[in-house]
Design a protein around this motif. Structure first.
Motif, PDB file in Angstrom:
ATOM      1  N   MET A 128      25.163  -2.021 -14.978  1.00 42.81           N
ATOM      2  CA  MET A 128      25.159  -1.142 -13.806  1.00 42.81           C
ATOM      3  C   MET A 128      23.759  -1.085 -13.207  1.00 42.81           C
ATOM      4  SD  MET A 128      26.197   2.890 -13.543  1.00 42.81           S
ATOM      5  CE  MET A 128      25.974   3.813 -12.003  1.00 42.81           C
ATOM      6  N   LEU A 129      23.684  -1.286 -11.914  1.00 42.95           N
ATOM      7  CA  LEU A 129      22.443  -1.094 -11.167  1.00 42.95           C
ATOM      8  C   LEU A 129      22.531   0.227 -10.434  1.00 42.95           C
ATOM      9  CD1 LEU A 129      19.741  -1.868  -9.819  1.00 42.95           C
ATOM     10  CD2 LEU A 129      21.070  -3.181  -8.136  1.00 42.95           C
ATOM     11  N   MET A 130      21.579   1.112 -10.688  1.00 41.53           N
ATOM     12  CA  MET A 130      21.502   2.390  -9.991  1.00 41.53           C
ATOM     13  C   MET A 130      20.400   2.303  -8.954  1.00 41.53           C
ATOM     14  SD  MET A 130      22.774   5.465  -9.802  1.00 41.53           S
ATOM     15  CE  MET A 130      22.421   5.775  -8.062  1.00 41.53           C
ATOM     16  N   VAL A 131      20.772   2.402  -7.672  1.00 36.85           N
ATOM     17  CA  VAL A 131      19.815   2.343  -6.570  1.00 36.85           C
ATOM     18  C   VAL A 131      19.535   3.771  -6.119  1.00 36.85           C
ATOM     19  CG1 VAL A 131      19.361   1.478  -4.249  1.00 36.85           C
ATOM     20  CG2 VAL A 131      20.633   0.065  -5.879  1.00 36.85           C
ATOM     21  N   GLY A 132      18.331   4.223  -6.357  1.00 39.51           N
ATOM     22  CA  GLY A 132      17.968   5.608  -6.083  1.00 39.51           C
ATOM     23  C   GLY A 132      17.696   6.332  -7.394  1.00 39.51           C
ATOM     24  N   ALA A 133      16.761   7.278  -7.368  1.00 35.76           N
ATOM     25  CA  ALA A 133      16.387   7.981  -8.593  1.00 35.76           C
ATOM     26  C   ALA A 133      16.353   9.491  -8.380  1.00 35.76           C
ATOM     27  CB  ALA A 133      15.023   7.488  -9.079  1.00 35.76           C
ATOM     28  N   GLY A 134      17.195   9.965  -7.477  1.00 38.02           N
ATOM     29  CA  GLY A 134      17.275  11.397  -7.228  1.00 38.02           C
ATOM     30  C   GLY A 134      18.188  12.101  -8.216  1.00 38.02           C
ATOM     31  N   ARG A 135      18.559  13.319  -7.879  1.00 36.40           N
ATOM     32  CA  ARG A 135      19.347  14.156  -8.783  1.00 36.40           C
ATOM     33  C   ARG A 135      20.661  13.505  -9.186  1.00 36.40           C
ATOM     34  NH1 ARG A 135      20.566  20.569  -8.273  1.00 36.40           N
ATOM     35  NH2 ARG A 135      21.993  20.745 -10.037  1.00 36.40           N
ATOM     36  N   ILE A 175      23.438   2.097 -24.848  1.00 35.44           N
ATOM     37  CA  ILE A 175      23.080   1.685 -23.488  1.00 35.44           C
ATOM     38  C   ILE A 175      21.568   1.506 -23.386  1.00 35.44           C
ATOM     39  CG2 ILE A 175      23.075   2.330 -21.051  1.00 35.44           C
ATOM     40  CD1 ILE A 175      25.657   3.797 -21.464  1.00 35.44           C
ATOM     41  N   SER A 176      21.133   0.316 -22.956  1.00 36.63           N
ATOM     42  CA  SER A 176      19.719   0.068 -22.715  1.00 36.63           C
ATOM     43  C   SER A 176      19.418   0.338 -21.248  1.00 36.63           C
ATOM     44  CB  SER A 176      19.364  -1.383 -23.060  1.00 36.63           C
ATOM     45  OG  SER A 176      20.055  -2.290 -22.213  1.00 36.63           O
ATOM     46  N   VAL A 177      18.287   0.953 -20.995  1.00 34.37           N
ATOM     47  CA  VAL A 177      17.902   1.346 -19.641  1.00 34.37           C
ATOM     48  C   VAL A 177      16.566   0.710 -19.293  1.00 34.37           C
ATOM     49  CG1 VAL A 177      17.475   3.274 -18.078  1.00 34.37           C
ATOM     50  CG2 VAL A 177      19.090   3.545 -19.956  1.00 34.37           C
ATOM     51  N   SER A 178      16.494   0.102 -18.110  1.00 39.31           N
ATOM     52  CA  SER A 178      15.247  -0.505 -17.655  1.00 39.31           C
ATOM     53  C   SER A 178      15.038  -0.195 -16.184  1.00 39.31           C
ATOM     54  CB  SER A 178      15.275  -2.025 -17.875  1.00 39.31           C
ATOM     55  OG  SER A 178      16.328  -2.616 -17.132  1.00 39.31           O
ATOM     56  N   VAL A 179      13.829  -0.459 -15.708  1.00 34.47           N
ATOM     57  CA  VAL A 179      13.474  -0.225 -14.306  1.00 34.47           C
ATOM     58  C   VAL A 179      13.256  -1.573 -13.634  1.00 34.47           C
ATOM     59  CG1 VAL A 179      11.719   0.722 -12.765  1.00 34.47           C
ATOM     60  CG2 VAL A 179      12.480   2.036 -14.759  1.00 34.47           C
ATOM     61  N   ALA A 180      13.829  -1.744 -12.451  1.00 38.95           N
ATOM     62  CA  ALA A 180      13.701  -2.997 -11.709  1.00 38.95           C
ATOM     63  C   ALA A 180      12.665  -2.862 -10.607  1.00 38.95           C
ATOM     64  CB  ALA A 180      15.033  -3.388 -11.100  1.00 38.95           C
ATOM     65  N   THR A 181      11.896  -3.905 -10.405  1.00 38.73           N
ATOM     66  CA  THR A 181      10.982  -3.972  -9.262  1.00 38.73           C
ATOM     67  C   THR A 181      11.552  -4.889  -8.184  1.00 38.73           C
ATOM     68  OG1 THR A 181       9.746  -5.753 -10.347  1.00 38.73           O
ATOM     69  CG2 THR A 181       8.936  -3.502 -10.648  1.00 38.73           C
ATOM     70  N   ASP A 182      12.507  -5.749  -8.549  1.00 37.10           N
ATOM     71  CA  ASP A 182      13.144  -6.691  -7.626  1.00 37.10           C
ATOM     72  C   ASP A 182      14.602  -6.308  -7.469  1.00 37.10           C
ATOM     73  OD1 ASP A 182      14.330  -8.842  -6.309  1.00 37.10           O
ATOM     74  OD2 ASP A 182      13.133 -10.357  -7.357  1.00 37.10           O
ATOM     75  N   ILE A 183      14.924  -5.632  -6.374  1.00 34.53           N
ATOM     76  CA  ILE A 183      16.286  -5.142  -6.182  1.00 34.53           C
ATOM     77  C   ILE A 183      17.271  -6.294  -6.020  1.00 34.53           C
ATOM     78  CG2 ILE A 183      16.001  -4.848  -3.686  1.00 34.53           C
ATOM     79  CD1 ILE A 183      17.848  -2.420  -3.857  1.00 34.53           C
ATOM     80  N   GLU A 184      16.858  -7.359  -5.369  1.00 34.83           N
ATOM     81  CA  GLU A 184      17.777  -8.478  -5.180  1.00 34.83           C
ATOM     82  C   GLU A 184      18.167  -9.111  -6.509  1.00 34.83           C
ATOM     83  OE1 GLU A 184      18.058 -12.956  -3.155  1.00 34.83           O
ATOM     84  OE2 GLU A 184      16.442 -11.595  -2.554  1.00 34.83           O
ATOM     85  N   ALA A 185      17.203  -9.379  -7.363  1.00 35.23           N
ATOM     86  CA  ALA A 185      17.498  -9.985  -8.655  1.00 35.23           C
ATOM     87  C   ALA A 185      18.418  -9.098  -9.480  1.00 35.23           C
ATOM     88  CB  ALA A 185      16.193 -10.254  -9.411  1.00 35.23           C
ATOM     89  N   ALA A 186      18.184  -7.792  -9.442  1.00 34.75           N
ATOM     90  CA  ALA A 186      19.023  -6.868 -10.200  1.00 34.75           C
ATOM     91  C   ALA A 186      20.436  -6.829  -9.636  1.00 34.75           C
ATOM     92  CB  ALA A 186      18.403  -5.475 -10.192  1.00 34.75           C
ATOM     93  N   ALA A 187      20.541  -6.822  -8.306  1.00 31.76           N
ATOM     94  CA  ALA A 187      21.850  -6.741  -7.672  1.00 31.76           C
ATOM     95  C   ALA A 187      22.698  -7.982  -7.934  1.00 31.76           C
ATOM     96  CB  ALA A 187      21.689  -6.528  -6.168  1.00 31.76           C
ATOM     97  N   ARG A 188      22.070  -9.132  -7.998  1.00 28.69           N
ATOM     98  CA  ARG A 188      22.801 -10.384  -8.187  1.00 28.69           C
ATOM     99  C   ARG A 188      23.470 -10.477  -9.559  1.00 28.69           C
ATOM    100  NH1 ARG A 188      22.370 -14.387  -4.491  1.00 28.69           N
ATOM    101  NH2 ARG A 188      20.790 -14.197  -2.838  1.00 28.69           N
ATOM    102  N   ILE A 193      27.225  -1.623  -8.794  1.00 27.99           N
ATOM    103  CA  ILE A 193      26.017  -1.180  -8.093  1.00 27.99           C
ATOM    104  C   ILE A 193      26.341   0.160  -7.454  1.00 27.99           C
ATOM    105  CG2 ILE A 193      24.345  -1.668  -6.276  1.00 27.99           C
ATOM    106  CD1 ILE A 193      25.077  -4.636  -6.576  1.00 27.99           C
ATOM    107  N   SER A 194      25.602   1.191  -7.834  1.00 25.19           N
ATOM    108  CA  SER A 194      25.814   2.523  -7.272  1.00 25.19           C
ATOM    109  C   SER A 194      24.577   2.917  -6.488  1.00 25.19           C
ATOM    110  CB  SER A 194      26.085   3.541  -8.384  1.00 25.19           C
ATOM    111  OG  SER A 194      26.387   4.813  -7.847  1.00 25.19           O
ATOM    112  N   CYS A 195      24.765   3.343  -5.247  1.00 23.90           N
ATOM    113  CA  CYS A 195      23.657   3.716  -4.370  1.00 23.90           C
ATOM    114  C   CYS A 195      23.753   5.194  -4.007  1.00 23.90           C
ATOM    115  CB  CYS A 195      23.679   2.887  -3.086  1.00 23.90           C
ATOM    116  SG  CYS A 195      23.576   1.105  -3.335  1.00 23.90           S
ATOM    117  N   ALA A 196      22.657   5.912  -4.207  1.00 21.55           N
ATOM    118  CA  ALA A 196      22.606   7.324  -3.832  1.00 21.55           C
ATOM    119  C   ALA A 196      21.241   7.590  -3.207  1.00 21.55           C
ATOM    120  CB  ALA A 196      22.841   8.220  -5.037  1.00 21.55           C
TER     121      ALA A 196
END
Length: 314
Positions: A128-135, A175-188, A193-196
């Motif tokens: 799962m790619l989470m786009v956004g880091a809000g509430r 579940i392992s959690v990481s932070v992406a700096t390249d959104i395209e690579a993560a999305a592919r 993909i959840s966007c908030a």
């Protein structure tokens, strides 16, 4: 009368039960008038906004979410948005509960996306790619993990520090959690993909979506906002929480609708049709699915009823 604060509201709405409550409410329906939107003058400051969102089940429960938005509060070091949910008896009108509106909204929003994913995401979706880091981000991750075998979560946000802070808060078994700096690579590589976000321009490109991916669009709740591009809408099978809301409020569908790229008939099903068995959801392994959510008062009502009935006072 029951009063639930933020922590008590969270504890009263576990994901499995909340998703089940939404499934039942969308399937069975309720009375849901158009929400009220009022401008409120504030002397010497920008006008405030009062939102009232009612819904009821005849003879059972009546609920209304009351939200106030006071822009001037930023100068007072106070939250700009305050919300409460009032739940009353549908038989007597007696006020039964006051529930924290912000926590109820955050959890029911995530639960609605997870409910959709239960019909639309691949059964073996694990990244799962989470786009956004809000509430909403942590809620969306937890909710999706309750309906799919998520083992890898990647978080991307414009501010990497916020993404890192959110990642540090997530502690889910297996579940392992990481932070992406390249959104395209993560999305592919992502299955879900959840966007908030409050983005005004697309963040996710349709050409990045792999076969079988599921795109969950929760932010961009105004017509001028956008989290996905036209290509995503063209490639995906489209689903919404409610047709009226998604086709009039959410920019991800409103903009391509106005441009003539899609029509209202392009929406295959809403959550009422999915939960009612009138559409099967995902039909092929390689199908790309897109779910646009803008929220509905029946979701608040379902959550409030669950919280009330789960409490010792219910």
């Amino acid at each position: 009368m029951l009063v639930l604060n933020e922590a008590e509201t969270r504890a009263a709405l576990p994901w499995s039960d909340l998703i089940a409550a939404l499934r039942t409410m969308f399937r069975d329906g309720c009375e849901m008038p158009v929400r009220h939107h009022h401008d409120v003058a504030v002397l010497g400051e920008a006008a405030a906004t009062l939102l009232l969102m009612p819904a009821w089940q005849p003879g059972s429960y009546i609920g209304v979410k009351m939200v106030s938005v006071f822009p001037g509060n930023t100068g007072r070091d106070l939250p700009a948005i305050h919300g409460s949910y009032l739940l009353s008896s549908g038989k007597t009108g007696q006020l039964l509960a006051i529930i924290d509106g912000a926590e109820l909204t955050a959890r029911r929003t995530a639960a609605a996306s997870a409910l959709a994913a239960d019909y639309l995401a691949a059964g073996d979706a694990h990244h799962m790619l989470m786009v956004g880091a809000g509430r909403l981000s942590q809620n969306l991750i937890e909710a999706h993990a309750s309906v799919r075998p998520i083992s890898q979560v990647t978080i991307w946000a414009r501010d990497i520090r916020k993404a890192e802070a959110t990642a540090a808060q997530i502690d889910l078994p297996g579940i392992s959690v990481s932070v992406a700096t390249d959104i395209e690579a993560a999305a592919r590589t992502a299955d879900i993909i959840s966007c908030a976000t409050l983005s005004l321009k697309p963040l996710i490109r349709g050409d990045w979506l792999k076969a079988g991916a599921h795109l969950d669009l929760v932010g961009a709740f105004k017509p001028g906002m956008r989290e996905s591009d036209d290509r995503a809408v063209e490639r995906a099978t489209l689903f919404v929480d409610t047709r009226d809301g998604a086709l009039s409020e959410g920019g991800d569908l409103v903009q391509p609708l106005r441009a003539g790229l899609i029509t209202p008939g392009s929406i295959r099903a809403d959550l009422a049709e999915l939960t009612g068995g009138r559409h099967p959801g995902r039909t092929q392994p390689g199908e790309i699915t897109l779910f646009k959510s803008v929220g509905a008062a029946l979701e608040d009502l379902a959550g409030a009823i669950l919280a009330f009935e789960r409490s010792p006072h219910g």
